[in-house]
Design an enzyme around this catalytic site. Structure first.
Site, short mmCIF file in Angstrom:
data_model
loop_
_atom_site.label_atom_id
_atom_site.label_comp_id
_atom_site.label_asym_id
_atom_site.label_seq_id
_atom_site.Cartn_x
_atom_site.Cartn_y
_atom_site.Cartn_z
N GLU A 231 0.83 -1.20 0.00
CA GLU A 231 0.00 0.00 0.00
C GLU A 231 0.86 1.25 0.00
O GLU A 231 1.92 1.28 0.64
CB GLU A 231 -0.90 0.04 1.24
CG GLU A 231 -2.01 -1.00 1.18
CD GLU A 231 -2.95 -0.93 2.37
OE1 GLU A 231 -4.17 -0.99 2.17
OE2 GLU A 231 -2.47 -0.81 3.52
N CYS B 58 3.68 8.61 0.32
CA CYS B 58 4.16 7.83 1.46
C CYS B 58 4.30 6.38 0.98
O CYS B 58 3.31 5.76 0.58
CB CYS B 58 3.14 7.95 2.59
SG CYS B 58 3.55 6.96 4.04
N CYS C 85 5.61 -6.04 8.69
CA CYS C 85 6.69 -5.44 9.48
C CYS C 85 6.99 -6.39 10.63
O CYS C 85 6.09 -7.02 11.18
CB CYS C 85 6.24 -4.08 10.01
SG CYS C 85 7.54 -3.18 10.89
N CYS D 177 4.94 -2.72 16.81
CA CYS D 177 4.59 -1.65 17.74
C CYS D 177 3.12 -1.85 18.11
O CYS D 177 2.30 -2.17 17.23
CB CYS D 177 4.79 -0.28 17.09
SG CYS D 177 6.52 0.03 16.66
N CYS E 255 0.27 0.02 16.09
CA CYS E 255 0.37 0.10 14.63
C CYS E 255 -0.18 -1.16 13.98
O CYS E 255 0.08 -2.27 14.43
CB CYS E 255 1.83 0.29 14.22
SG CYS E 255 2.08 0.40 12.43
N CYS F 28 -1.45 7.49 9.16
CA CYS F 28 -0.29 6.86 9.82
C CYS F 28 -0.73 5.66 10.65
O CYS F 28 -1.65 5.76 11.45
CB CYS F 28 0.40 7.84 10.75
SG CYS F 28 0.91 9.37 9.98
N1 SAH Z 1 8.78 1.73 10.79
C1 SAH Z 1 9.10 3.13 10.55
C2 SAH Z 1 8.37 3.69 9.37
C3 SAH Z 1 6.86 3.80 9.55
S1 SAH Z 1 6.51 5.48 9.72
C4 SAH Z 1 8.86 3.91 11.80
O1 SAH Z 1 8.33 3.35 12.76
O2 SAH Z 1 9.24 5.06 11.87
C5 SAH Z 1 4.87 5.44 10.26
C6 SAH Z 1 4.67 6.36 11.43
O3 SAH Z 1 3.30 6.25 11.86
C7 SAH Z 1 5.52 5.94 12.60
O4 SAH Z 1 5.97 7.06 13.31
C8 SAH Z 1 4.54 5.14 13.40
O5 SAH Z 1 4.92 5.01 14.72
C9 SAH Z 1 3.29 5.95 13.23
N2 SAH Z 1 2.08 5.19 13.60
C10 SAH Z 1 1.97 3.86 13.70
N3 SAH Z 1 0.73 3.52 14.09
C11 SAH Z 1 0.05 4.68 14.25
C12 SAH Z 1 -1.29 4.98 14.63
N4 SAH Z 1 -2.15 4.02 14.93
N5 SAH Z 1 -1.65 6.27 14.68
C13 SAH Z 1 -0.77 7.25 14.33
N6 SAH Z 1 0.49 7.02 13.96
C14 SAH Z 1 0.90 5.74 13.92
#
Ligand code: SAH
Length: 342
Positions: free
Chosen positions: A86, A99, A106, A110, A113, A329
């Site tokens: 995506e 993006c 992944c 986290c 996420c 995000c």
């Molecule tokens: N793995 C890398 C690249 C992904 S960036 C990283 O973690 O930086 C995607 C961004 O969106 C990251 O900062 C991630 O923490 C954030 N993110 C993940 N889940 C989210 C959510 N449910 N709401 C808002 N931001 C989120």
């Protein structure tokens, strides 16, 4: 997308002169060609010979969803081996940001996420990463608009796929091809310290962002499992090395989880760690991903920003359009992609 090297060796095998290589490469990266048949600068026989040997597109579009106000579009693609990918296009008055995903799924998981929920399926190649950008470049062209920024903030952890991520950054940056400025390209990492060190040695001025989300190990351990491998002291030591080597600013991303990481304790610890002028904090409202976390209200976000600013943290609130179409995000997910790909 086909790399310059592959184009050059294929044409050499066919006994073609070297200048053909540039024609093909630019037809892809500047003309956004999807088919050799479109490459009318080439003799017909050569177009056919190339079509037998190479595929200009590594991804097939499966489905596109557009947000009601049109600010965000999310496209689901399928790789040649059937994996879902995506990517999101966000259009603003003067910018158009893509993006991109760097992995299918992944490995980091986290807790807030969606991307890590089914684990990691595979790394994407640089060609598959660049094709996400070229897809939207092609869509924007009739409106006479261009992709102005690319952020490596989709599915996956870029530094778990370092070589292909960097190769993609370089393809996008190539002056002879797509020609996007290095400063218009940003890579976001969850804090893979060896990757940050490598990135700080690269000659180009690509931007780096680090997903922080908590300023104490006790809390960050519960949100970002990789914090047990690279705890906060090490993360900030690597951040300091990055700034020292590159003289560039570093952006920390902070997903605001209401009642979890917006406490006074975190604010105090952030004030001690995230110091201007080199460090900046970007607050992102948590987007619902089916977990137990609560999204902050706009007033909560503004209040947190004011508290952080009052203790000297340079801080902004990120707009994250696309929530309505699960393109915001943290909402890019395998399960969703795999379901629609069937
Ligand atoms: N793995 C890398 C690249 C992904 S960036 C990283 O973690 O930086 C995607 C961004 O969106 C990251 O900062 C991630 O923490 C954030 N993110 C993940 N889940 C989210 C959510 N449910 N709401 C808002 N931001 C989120």
């Amino acid at each position: 997308m086909i790399s310059r090297e592959t184009i050059a060796t294929t044409l050499a095998d066919l006994g073609e002169p070297a200048y053909r290589s540039r024609q093909v490469y630019q037809a892809l990266t500047r003309g956004f060609a999807t088919d050799f048949a479109e490459m009318t600068t080439l003799p017909v026989a050569l177009r056919r010979a190339l079509a037998e040997r190479l595929r200009p597109l590594s991804l097939e579009e499966v489905e596109t969803r557009a947000a009601p106000r049109g600010a965000a579009r999310k496209t689901l693609f399928r790789t040649a081996d059937g994996e879902p990918v995506e990517a999101v296009l966000m259009t603003y008055a003067t910018r158009a940001t893509v993006c991109v995903s760097t992995q299918v799924g992944c490995a980091v998981r986290c807790t807030f996420c969606a991307s890590g929920r089914l684990g990691l399926r595979r790394d994407l190649t640089a060609e598959e990463i660049v094709d996400q950008v070229l897809h939207f470049a092609r869509e924007l062209r009739p409106a006479d608009r261009r992709v102005t920024n690319v952020v490596f903030m989709g599915m996956g952890e870029p530094f778990h796929n370092y070589d292909e991520t960097l190769r993609a950054c370089r393809m996008l940056n190539d002056e002879d091809g797509f020609g996007l400025a290095a400063r218009a390209i940003s890579v976001s990492t969850v804090g893979v310290v060896p990757g940050m060190d490598r990135f700080s040695e690269e000659p180009e001025q690509f931007n780096l962002a680090v997903s922080l989300h908590a300023a104490t190990d006790a809390l960050r351990d519960t949100l970002v499992p990789l914090n047990r491998t690279y705890p906060i002291d090490e993360l900030f030591a690597a951040s300091a090395r990055y700034v020292r080597r590159t003289h560039r600013k570093l952006m920390f991303e902070y997903v605001v989880l209401r009642g979890v990481n917006d406490t006074d304790e975190q604010v105090q610890m952030l004030a001690a760690r995230v110091r201007p002028p080199h460090y900046h904090l970007n607050l992102i409202a948590y987007n619902q991903t089916g977990g137990d976390f609560r999204r902050p209200r706009t007033a909560d976000l503004n209040d947190l920003r004011a508290r952080l600013e009052s203790v000297g943290v340079s801080c902004t609130v990120r707009s994250s359009p696309g929530g309505e179409i699960e393109a915001a995000c943290g909402q890019l997910a395998l399960e969703h992609g795999a379901a629609s790909a069937d």
